[in-house]
Design a protein around this motif. Structure first.
Motif, PDB file in Angstrom:
ATOM      1  N   TRP A  76       8.330  10.508  -5.172  1.00 29.60           N
ATOM      2  CA  TRP A  76       9.445  11.151  -5.862  1.00 29.60           C
ATOM      3  C   TRP A  76      10.318  10.079  -6.499  1.00 29.60           C
ATOM      4  O   TRP A  76      10.669   9.085  -5.847  1.00 29.60           O
ATOM      5  CB  TRP A  76      10.254  11.979  -4.866  1.00 29.60           C
ATOM      6  N   SER A  77      10.682  10.264  -7.766  1.00 32.07           N
ATOM      7  CA  SER A  77      11.457   9.230  -8.461  1.00 32.07           C
ATOM      8  C   SER A  77      12.879   9.119  -7.926  1.00 32.07           C
ATOM      9  O   SER A  77      13.570   8.142  -8.219  1.00 32.07           O
ATOM     10  CB  SER A  77      11.482   9.494  -9.967  1.00 32.07           C
ATOM     11  N   GLY A  78      13.312  10.096  -7.129  1.00 30.25           N
ATOM     12  CA  GLY A  78      14.625  10.000  -6.512  1.00 30.25           C
ATOM     13  C   GLY A  78      14.668   9.028  -5.355  1.00 30.25           C
ATOM     14  O   GLY A  78      15.742   8.762  -4.794  1.00 30.25           O
ATOM     15  N   ASP A  79      13.506   8.485  -4.979  1.00 29.63           N
ATOM     16  CA  ASP A  79      13.434   7.482  -3.911  1.00 29.63           C
ATOM     17  C   ASP A  79      12.618   6.285  -4.411  1.00 29.63           C
ATOM     18  O   ASP A  79      11.530   6.002  -3.905  1.00 29.63           O
ATOM     19  CB  ASP A  79      12.793   8.091  -2.658  1.00 29.63           C
ATOM     20  N   PRO A  80      13.126   5.567  -5.413  1.00 29.51           N
ATOM     21  CA  PRO A  80      12.329   4.497  -6.032  1.00 29.51           C
ATOM     22  C   PRO A  80      12.080   3.310  -5.119  1.00 29.51           C
ATOM     23  O   PRO A  80      11.161   2.523  -5.371  1.00 29.51           O
ATOM     24  CB  PRO A  80      13.189   4.081  -7.239  1.00 29.51           C
ATOM     25  N   ASN A  81      12.859   3.182  -4.063  1.00 29.56           N
ATOM     26  CA  ASN A  81      12.679   2.053  -3.143  1.00 29.56           C
ATOM     27  C   ASN A  81      11.833   2.417  -1.935  1.00 29.56           C
ATOM     28  O   ASN A  81      11.648   1.596  -1.033  1.00 29.56           O
ATOM     29  CB  ASN A  81      14.041   1.533  -2.686  1.00 29.56           C
ATOM     30  N   GLY A  82      11.338   3.656  -1.913  1.00 31.65           N
ATOM     31  CA  GLY A  82      10.488   4.086  -0.809  1.00 31.65           C
ATOM     32  C   GLY A  82       9.029   3.834  -1.103  1.00 31.65           C
ATOM     33  O   GLY A  82       8.671   3.200  -2.108  1.00 31.65           O
ATOM     34  N   PRO A  83       8.113   4.318  -0.237  1.00 32.96           N
ATOM     35  CA  PRO A  83       6.675   4.139  -0.468  1.00 32.96           C
ATOM     36  C   PRO A  83       6.263   4.688  -1.826  1.00 32.96           C
ATOM     37  O   PRO A  83       6.696   5.777  -2.216  1.00 32.96           O
ATOM     38  CB  PRO A  83       6.037   4.933   0.681  1.00 32.96           C
ATOM     39  N   GLN A  84       5.431   3.967  -2.521  1.00 30.07           N
ATOM     40  CA  GLN A  84       5.028   4.355  -3.868  1.00 30.07           C
ATOM     41  C   GLN A  84       3.581   4.823  -3.960  1.00 30.07           C
ATOM     42  O   GLN A  84       3.097   5.132  -5.036  1.00 30.07           O
ATOM     43  CB  GLN A  84       5.262   3.190  -4.832  1.00 30.07           C
ATOM     44  N   GLN A  85       2.900   4.862  -2.821  1.00 32.18           N
ATOM     45  CA  GLN A  85       1.538   5.394  -2.782  1.00 32.18           C
ATOM     46  C   GLN A  85       1.369   6.221  -1.514  1.00 32.18           C
ATOM     47  O   GLN A  85       1.935   5.895  -0.468  1.00 32.18           O
ATOM     48  CB  GLN A  85       0.498   4.272  -2.798  1.00 32.18           C
ATOM     49  N   ALA A  86       0.583   7.304  -1.628  1.00 34.00           N
ATOM     50  CA  ALA A  86       0.322   8.137  -0.460  1.00 34.00           C
ATOM     51  C   ALA A  86      -0.468   7.355   0.584  1.00 34.00           C
ATOM     52  O   ALA A  86      -1.362   6.571   0.253  1.00 34.00           O
ATOM     53  CB  ALA A  86      -0.447   9.389  -0.872  1.00 34.00           C
ATOM     54  N   ASP A  87      -0.145   7.563   1.844  1.00 32.47           N
ATOM     55  CA  ASP A  87      -0.818   6.887   2.956  1.00 32.47           C
ATOM     56  C   ASP A  87      -2.294   7.301   2.986  1.00 32.47           C
ATOM     57  O   ASP A  87      -2.605   8.485   3.162  1.00 32.47           O
ATOM     58  CB  ASP A  87      -0.128   7.291   4.263  1.00 32.47           C
ATOM     59  N   PRO A  88      -3.224   6.366   2.825  1.00 31.71           N
ATOM     60  CA  PRO A  88      -4.655   6.732   2.804  1.00 31.71           C
ATOM     61  C   PRO A  88      -5.164   7.225   4.156  1.00 31.71           C
ATOM     62  O   PRO A  88      -6.236   7.825   4.227  1.00 31.71           O
ATOM     63  CB  PRO A  88      -5.350   5.431   2.387  1.00 31.71           C
ATOM     64  N   GLN A  89      -4.404   6.963   5.233  1.00 29.68           N
ATOM     65  CA  GLN A  89      -4.825   7.408   6.555  1.00 29.68           C
ATOM     66  C   GLN A  89      -4.149   8.717   6.965  1.00 29.68           C
ATOM     67  O   GLN A  89      -4.193   9.111   8.126  1.00 29.68           O
ATOM     68  CB  GLN A  89      -4.519   6.318   7.593  1.00 29.68           C
ATOM     69  N   SER A  90      -3.536   9.368   6.002  1.00 32.39           N
ATOM     70  CA  SER A  90      -2.910  10.656   6.264  1.00 32.39           C
ATOM     71  C   SER A  90      -3.831  11.776   5.819  1.00 32.39           C
ATOM     72  O   SER A  90      -4.493  11.676   4.784  1.00 32.39           O
ATOM     73  CB  SER A  90      -1.575  10.767   5.523  1.00 32.39           C
ATOM     74  N   GLN A  91      -3.853  12.826   6.599  1.00 31.05           N
ATOM     75  CA  GLN A  91      -4.661  13.990   6.247  1.00 31.05           C
ATOM     76  C   GLN A  91      -3.960  14.833   5.179  1.00 31.05           C
ATOM     77  O   GLN A  91      -4.574  15.663   4.538  1.00 31.05           O
ATOM     78  CB  GLN A  91      -4.901  14.825   7.511  1.00 31.05           C
ATOM     79  N   TRP A  92      -2.675  14.602   4.995  1.00 30.62           N
ATOM     80  CA  TRP A  92      -1.861  15.418   4.089  1.00 30.62           C
ATOM     81  C   TRP A  92      -1.081  14.490   3.179  1.00 30.62           C
ATOM     82  O   TRP A  92      -0.436  13.551   3.634  1.00 30.62           O
ATOM     83  CB  TRP A  92      -0.929  16.296   4.910  1.00 30.62           C
ATOM     84  N   GLY A  93      -1.115  14.747   1.874  1.00 28.37           N
ATOM     85  CA  GLY A  93      -0.497  13.846   0.911  1.00 28.37           C
ATOM     86  C   GLY A  93       0.894  14.219   0.470  1.00 28.37           C
ATOM     87  O   GLY A  93       1.521  13.486  -0.288  1.00 28.37           O
ATOM     88  N   GLY A  94       1.404  15.389   0.913  1.00 28.46           N
ATOM     89  CA  GLY A  94       2.771  15.763   0.579  1.00 28.46           C
ATOM     90  C   GLY A  94       3.757  15.169   1.571  1.00 28.46           C
ATOM     91  O   GLY A  94       3.385  14.659   2.627  1.00 28.46           O
TER      92      GLY A  94
END
Length: 671
Positions: A76-94
Motif C-alpha cells: 500500500w502506498s500509504g506505507d512507503p517505509n514498510g515491506p515492499q514485497q509480499a512474503d514468499p513464505q506466506s500462504q496469503w498475500g493480503g
C-alpha cells in the motif's frame, strides 16, 4: 516521494455516531456529501507502477484501499517505509487477518481508514461549496461534513428477511440534495465499483479478473450482465416454516444470524481464574479457536464474531465479489458490512473488557501459548505468532508507528487511542437499560454488567417469553416432553437450548462454501429443502501461494461454527411422532436421538450448488469425500434461566453439556 498516510480518524469534530446507512440517508446534507465523497474516491486515478504519481499521491483511492485486503498483493502506498514485497513464505498475500485473534482489531483500523478518507473528501467538497454558495454556508454543509461518520448496514435487522440487501445498495442511481433543497439523481457508488485497474487473477475464479466491476449474485460467471438480488433475498429469507400449537413458526437465515449474534453475549461474565481471559478472546475473535479442547474457561464455548461475518459475506455475494476473499474488499458493501461487525465488537468489548488477546491463551497445564495466524499475511510467514502488540500493517498512527491491537481497544474517552466515533445506544425495552459504548462505567459492578448482558442478549435473541408461552400451551398435551425442554417453578424458567457445533476444514474446497443443516424429508429419496441453520466458510480461491504452504494446508486449519436449534423446532419434531414414539421419549438422551435422526447435513457453494452430503438421499454411486475434508460435528445443549414475569431479572446461561458427535450415521459423498 511517497509519504506515509497516517490513520487518526476524524479529529476536529469530537466523537460522533456512526449511523445505519438508511438513517444516514435521512440526513439529506450528510448523505449528499457521503455519496459525492464516495464517488470521488472511487474515480481517483491509479496505476500498477508503484513509483507513479497516481500511485504515490492516492493512497486513499478506492483501488488502493480495496487492494490492502487481498489482490493484487501489492504494497500500500500509504506505507512507503514498510515491506515492499509480499512474503514468499506466506500462504496469503493480503494484509488482512482471518481465522486469527487479530481479526476484529485489524478490520477496525481498515474501516477507520475508509471513514477518514471519505470524510476528508466530504470536508473538501463542503469547503468548496460554502466558498462559492452562500446557501451552503447558511445550511452549515461544512459542519455536517465534519460531523459525518462512516455508516453501517445492520444486517441483523429482522427486515433483512423481507428486503435482503437494502434497496439503497441495489439501486443503480441515487437521489442527492443540493444546497437550497433541489435534488439531483446521480450514479450510486454504493451499488458497485468500476475497476480503474484489474485486481489480477485467482486460481479457480480467473473469470473474475475479466469483470469490469464488482458483482453481487452475478447472473453468470463469465461476462455477467446483471445482479440477481432476488437470489440474495432468498439467501437471507428461505429456511423452514412449521405449525406448532396453532401458530406458524418461521425459521429464516436472518433468525440464525441473529441467534449467532445473541450467542456472543452468552460468554460468562466472570472467570474463577482470570488468567483464562485470552482464551475467551480467542473464541470470540475468530473461527480458528486455537485453544479449542481446553476445558477452562467454559465447557462449551459460544460463537465467534467472525462466524456471522462469514455468513453475511456469502449471503451477500453468492457467486460474486463478496464471496471471494481475494476480491471482496473492492465491493462498497464490504465496508458497510464490516462497520456493523465493528459495532458488534464494540458492544462485546464494552461488556467483556477483561477478556483480551494478551500474550496468548492458557493451556490446561497452565502454559501460555501464543496465538498464530495460520495463513500468514503480506508481511508475515505462515503460522507467525501474534499478540496484543503485533503491528497491524500497513496502518500507521499519527505518530507514524504502526497501529497495534492495544491502540484499537475501546471507544471510551479513556481508551488508549481516541477514534472519534461511537455507535447508537442499545436500549432494553423491558427494563429501560441503556448500553452506550462510549460512556465509562464501573466494570466491577457485576449487577450492572448483568443488566447490560441481558439488554444485549435480548437485542438479538428470540423472544424468550413467547417461547415459554409456547411450551406452556403444549404442556397440556405433551407434559413430559415440554418438561424435558423447559421446567418452570416459582416464576423461574429453565429452558434447554440445543446447538450443533462444527469444525469445517478451511481449505476443503477451492473458495468459500457452507454447511447446511436440514430437516430430513419424509421421502428419503427427495432432495432436502427445509434448512434449519448453517455454518459459512469464507475461503480463498487460491490458498497455495508457496510450495511449503501446500503441506501446511494439508495439515489443515478449521473454521468453527455454531448452529443454534430453535427450541420450538424440537417440540415440532416431537409432534410429528406417533403416540408410541412419543411415549418412548422420557429422558434428554431420547431428545438427542430424535435430533440426530431428524436432521441431516450437506455442503454447498455460496450460490447453493451442491458439493457433498451425508444422508440417505445421496446415491450409492457418488464418490466418497476425503476424510480430511469432512466436517466434524458435535451436539450440545445449555440451560437459559430467566424469569418470564420479571423484566428486571438477569439471564443466566449454565449447565453446558456435550451430547457426543453428530451426523456420523452416513458417509460423506461428493456430488
Amino acid at each position: 516521494m511517497a509519504q506515509p498516510y497516517p490513520i487518526a480518524g476524524v479529529e476536529d469534530s469530537g466523537v460522533q455516531p456512526r449511523l445505519e446507512i438508511r438513517d444516514l440517508q435521512k440526513n439529506s446534507i450528510q448523505f449528499s456529501l457521503f455519496i459525492q465523497a464516495f464517488t470521488k474516491i472511487m474515480e481517483m486515478r491509479n496505476t500498477q507502477d508503484q513509483q507513479s504519481s497516481d500511485n504515490i499521491n492516492n493512497p486513499n483511492s478506492w483501488w488502493q484501499i480495496g487492494s490492502i485486503h487481498g489482490l493484487p498483493y501489492n504494497p500500500w502506498s500509504g506505507d512507503p517505509n514498510g515491506p515492499q514485497q509480499a512474503d514468499p513464505q506466506s500462504q496469503w498475500g493480503g494484509y488482512c487477518y482471518h481465522g486469527s485473534a487479530l481479526f476484529p482489531t485489524w478490520h477496525r483500523v481498515l474501516v477507520l481508514l475508509v471513514e477518514q478518507a471519505v470524510v476528508n473528501e466530504a470536508i473538501a467538497i463542503a469547503t468548496e461549496l460554502e466558498a462559492n454558495n452562500p446557501t451552503a454556508k447558511n445550511e452549515n454543509w461544512l459542519q455536517a461534513a465534519k460531523q459525518m461518520r462512516f455508516p453501517f448496514w445492520d444486517w441483523t435487522n429482522p427486515d433483512t428477511a423481507k428486503e435482503g440487501i437494502p434497496q439503497l445498495l441495489q439501486d443503480p442511481n441515487v437521489t442527492i440534495t443540493n444546497p437550497g433543497g433541489s435534488q439531483t439523481e446521480v450514479p450510486n457508488p454504493l451499488n458497485h465499483y468500476n475497476y480503474t485497474l484489474k485486481p489480477g487473477a485467482a486460481s479457480g475464479v480467473e473469470y473474475m479478473d475479466t469483470w469490469d466491476r464488482t458483482y453481487r449474485w452475478a447472473n453468470q460467471d463469465v461476462q455477467p450482465t446483471q445482479e440477481l438480488y432476488d437470489q440474495a433475498l432468498k439467501a437471507f429469507s428461505e429456511g423452514n416454516t412449521f405449525t406448532l400449537g396453532g401458530s406458524q413458526i418461521t425459521n429464516q437465515p436472518v433468525s440464525w444470524l441473529r441467534a449467532k449474534v445473541a450467542g456472543l453475549f452468552t460468554y460468562d461474565l466472570t472467570l474463577a481464574d482470570p488468567s483464562y481471559g485470552p482464551n475467551m478472546w480467542g473464541y470470540f475473535s475468530n473461527t480458528g479457536a486455537q485453544s479449542d479442547g481446553v476445558t477452562p474457561p467454559m465447557d462449551v464455548m459460544p460463537p465467534s464474531i467472525e462466524e456471522s461475518h462469514n455468513m453475511v459475506h456469502l449471503d451477500t455475494g453468492g457467486n460474486g465479489t463478496m464471496s471471494v476473499n481475494e476480491y471482496a474488499a473492492f465491493d462498497p458493501i464490504f465496508y458497510l458490512h464490516h462497520c456493523n461487525v465493528d459495532r458488534l465488537y464494540a458492544f462485546w468489548e464494552y461488556l467483556y473488557s477483561d477478556y483480551w488477546i494478551g500474550n496468548g491463551w492458557k493451556s490446561q497445564s497452565g502454559d501460555v501459548n501464543q496465538f498464530v495466524t495460520d495463513s500468514g499475511t503480506f508481511w508475515q510467514d505462515t503460522d507467525a505468532t501474534v499478540d496484543h502488540a503485533t503491528s497491524l500493517l500497513p496502518f500507521r498512527t499519527k505518530a507514524l508507528d504502526y497501529w497495534t491491537s492495544d491502540n484499537t481497544r475501546g471507544l471510551l474517552s479513556t481508551s488508549p487511542t481516541n477514534k472519534y466515533y461511537t455507535y447508537p445506544a442499545i436500549t432494553d425495552p423491558t427494563t429501560g437499560t441503556v448500553v452506550q459504548v462510549d460512556v465509562p462505567y464501573d466494570t466491577t459492578n457485576l449487577p450492572l454488567r448483568q443488566q447490560y448482558q441481558k439488554a444485549l442478549y435480548n437485542e438479538w435473541s428470540q423472544d424468550l417469553p413467547a417461547i415459554a408461552q409456547t411450551h406452556r400451551t403444549l404442556a397440556r398435551t405433551l407434559p413430559v416432553h415440554t418438561n424435558l425442554l423447559m421446567k418452570e417453578e416459582n416464576n423461574v424458567a429453565n429452558l434447554r437450548q440445543f446447538a450443533v457445533v462444527g469444525q469445517l476444514p478451511e481449505f476443503a474446497f477451492p473458495g468459500s462454501y457452507r454447511l447446511e443443516l436440514y430437516l430430513h424429508p419424509k421421502d428419503p429419496q427427495q432432495t432436502p429443502t427445509h434448512i434449519v441453520n448453517s455454518i459459512s466458510v469464507l475461503g480463498r480461491a487460491d490458498p497455495d501461494r508457496c510450495a511449503a504452504c501446500k503441506d501446511r494446508r494439508a495439515a489443515g486449519s478449521n473454521v468453527r461454527g455454531y448452529m443454534h436449534l430453535d427450541p420450538r423446532l424440537i417440540l415440532y419434531l416431537i409432534t410429528q411422532l406417533d403416540v408410541t414414539q412419543r411415549a418412548a421419549i422420557t429422558e434428554v438422551h431420547h431428545l438427542v436421538a430424535l435430533i440426530q435422526g431428524s436432521l441431516g447435513v450437506r455442503l454447498v457453494k455460496p450460490d447453493g450448488t451442491k458439493l457433498a452430503a451425508a444422508g440417505p438421499h445421496v446415491g450409492a454411486g457418488n464418490t466418497p469425500l476425503e476424510a480430511s475434508k469432512a466436517p466434524k460435528l458435535t451436539l450440545h445443549s445449555h440451560i437459559v434461566q430467566f424469569k418470564p414475569k420479571d423484566a428486571a431479572a438477569h439471564i443466566k446461561f449454565n449447565q453446558r453439556v456435550t451430547h457426543g458427535t453428530f451426523g456420523v450415521e452416513h458417509e460423506w459423498k461428493m456430488f
